[in-house]
Motif scaffolding. Structure first.
Motif, mmCIF file in Angstrom:
data_model
loop_
_atom_site.group_PDB
_atom_site.id
_atom_site.type_symbol
_atom_site.label_atom_id
_atom_site.label_comp_id
_atom_site.label_asym_id
_atom_site.label_seq_id
_atom_site.Cartn_x
_atom_site.Cartn_y
_atom_site.Cartn_z
ATOM 1 N N LEU A 1 7.346 -16.574 3.196
ATOM 2 C CA LEU A 1 5.923 -16.501 2.874
ATOM 3 C C LEU A 1 5.085 -17.360 3.820
ATOM 4 O O LEU A 1 4.010 -16.961 4.252
ATOM 5 N N ASN B 1 4.783 -15.581 7.143
ATOM 6 C CA ASN B 1 3.804 -14.492 7.055
ATOM 7 C C ASN B 1 2.385 -15.030 7.088
ATOM 8 O O ASN B 1 1.501 -14.432 7.692
ATOM 9 N N ALA B 2 2.150 -16.147 6.417
ATOM 10 C CA ALA B 2 0.810 -16.740 6.406
ATOM 11 C C ALA B 2 0.413 -17.207 7.802
ATOM 12 O O ALA B 2 -0.744 -17.047 8.215
ATOM 13 N N SER C 1 -0.595 -14.229 9.959
ATOM 14 C CA SER C 1 -1.773 -13.481 9.531
ATOM 15 C C SER C 1 -3.076 -14.049 10.071
ATOM 16 O O SER C 1 -4.130 -13.479 9.827
ATOM 17 N N ARG D 1 3.359 -8.737 -1.499
ATOM 18 C CA ARG D 1 2.351 -9.737 -1.871
ATOM 19 C C ARG D 1 1.394 -10.025 -0.732
ATOM 20 O O ARG D 1 0.657 -10.996 -0.758
ATOM 21 N N LYS D 2 1.380 -9.173 0.287
ATOM 22 C CA LYS D 2 0.498 -9.381 1.435
ATOM 23 C C LYS D 2 -0.717 -8.457 1.312
ATOM 24 O O LYS D 2 -0.594 -7.238 1.378
ATOM 25 N N THR E 1 -4.024 -7.050 2.870
ATOM 26 C CA THR E 1 -4.593 -6.860 4.200
ATOM 27 C C THR E 1 -5.915 -6.109 4.084
ATOM 28 O O THR E 1 -5.971 -5.038 3.488
ATOM 29 N N SER F 1 -5.440 -10.896 6.778
ATOM 30 C CA SER F 1 -4.370 -10.840 5.783
ATOM 31 C C SER F 1 -4.309 -12.126 4.972
ATOM 32 O O SER F 1 -4.609 -13.207 5.474
ATOM 33 N N VAL G 1 -1.644 -13.928 1.853
ATOM 34 C CA VAL G 1 -0.407 -13.856 1.080
ATOM 35 C C VAL G 1 -0.719 -14.313 -0.340
ATOM 36 O O VAL G 1 -1.205 -15.426 -0.543
#
Length: 137
Positions: free
Chosen positions: A21, A24-25, A28, A67-68, A70, A97, A99
């Motif tokens: 997570l 991903n953050a 983004s 849980r993303k 966008t 984006s 999260v």
């Protein structure tokens, strides 16, 4: 120096996806465009407001994948016949984006006065206390 992972700590059992997570953050981040606010509207509700001046509902898209969240905007070709003397409103294509934490849900989205509002809420989980039976072998 080796990177410390949250999932490798012995007291954080089952949190190994937290590293994913966080990655991903980090990925983004789309610079500073378009600007946005995140406001806590109550104890279990949030509102993300994204400044999308010049975009119409047809130019915007909101997707939730796992849980993303966008939010993206694609400039339409409606300005192709215009001759601008000064073009100061940035309407370039974007992708922003976020999260979302477990339990966060989207209650709706609306476009008003150049701001796209996405409303989120968190259902409060029922607290469960269980006694675990110990078996002897």
């Amino acid at each position: 120096m080796a990177r410390q992972f949250f999932g490798s700590h012995p007291f954080l059992l089952g949190f190994d996806q937290l590293d994913r997570l966080l990655e991903n953050a980090e990925k983004s981040d789309s610079g500073g465009y378009p600007p946005y606010n995140i406001v806590k509207t109550s104890s279990d509700r949030l509102r993300i407001s994204v400044a999308v001046a010049g975009f119409s509902v047809e130019d915007l898209d909101i997707m939730l994948d796992d849980r993303k969240l966008t939010i993206s905007g694609k400039r339409s070709d409606s300005d192709s016949g215009r001759t601008f003397l000064y073009n100061g409103i940035a309407m370039r294509q974007f992708r922003r984006s976020f999260v979302l934490a477990n339990g966060m849900e989207i209650s709706g989205a609306n476009l008003k006065d150049g701001l796209l509002h996405v409303d989120l809420y968190r259902e409060s989980p029922d607290r469960q206390i269980r006694r675990i039976q110990i078996l002897s072998s």
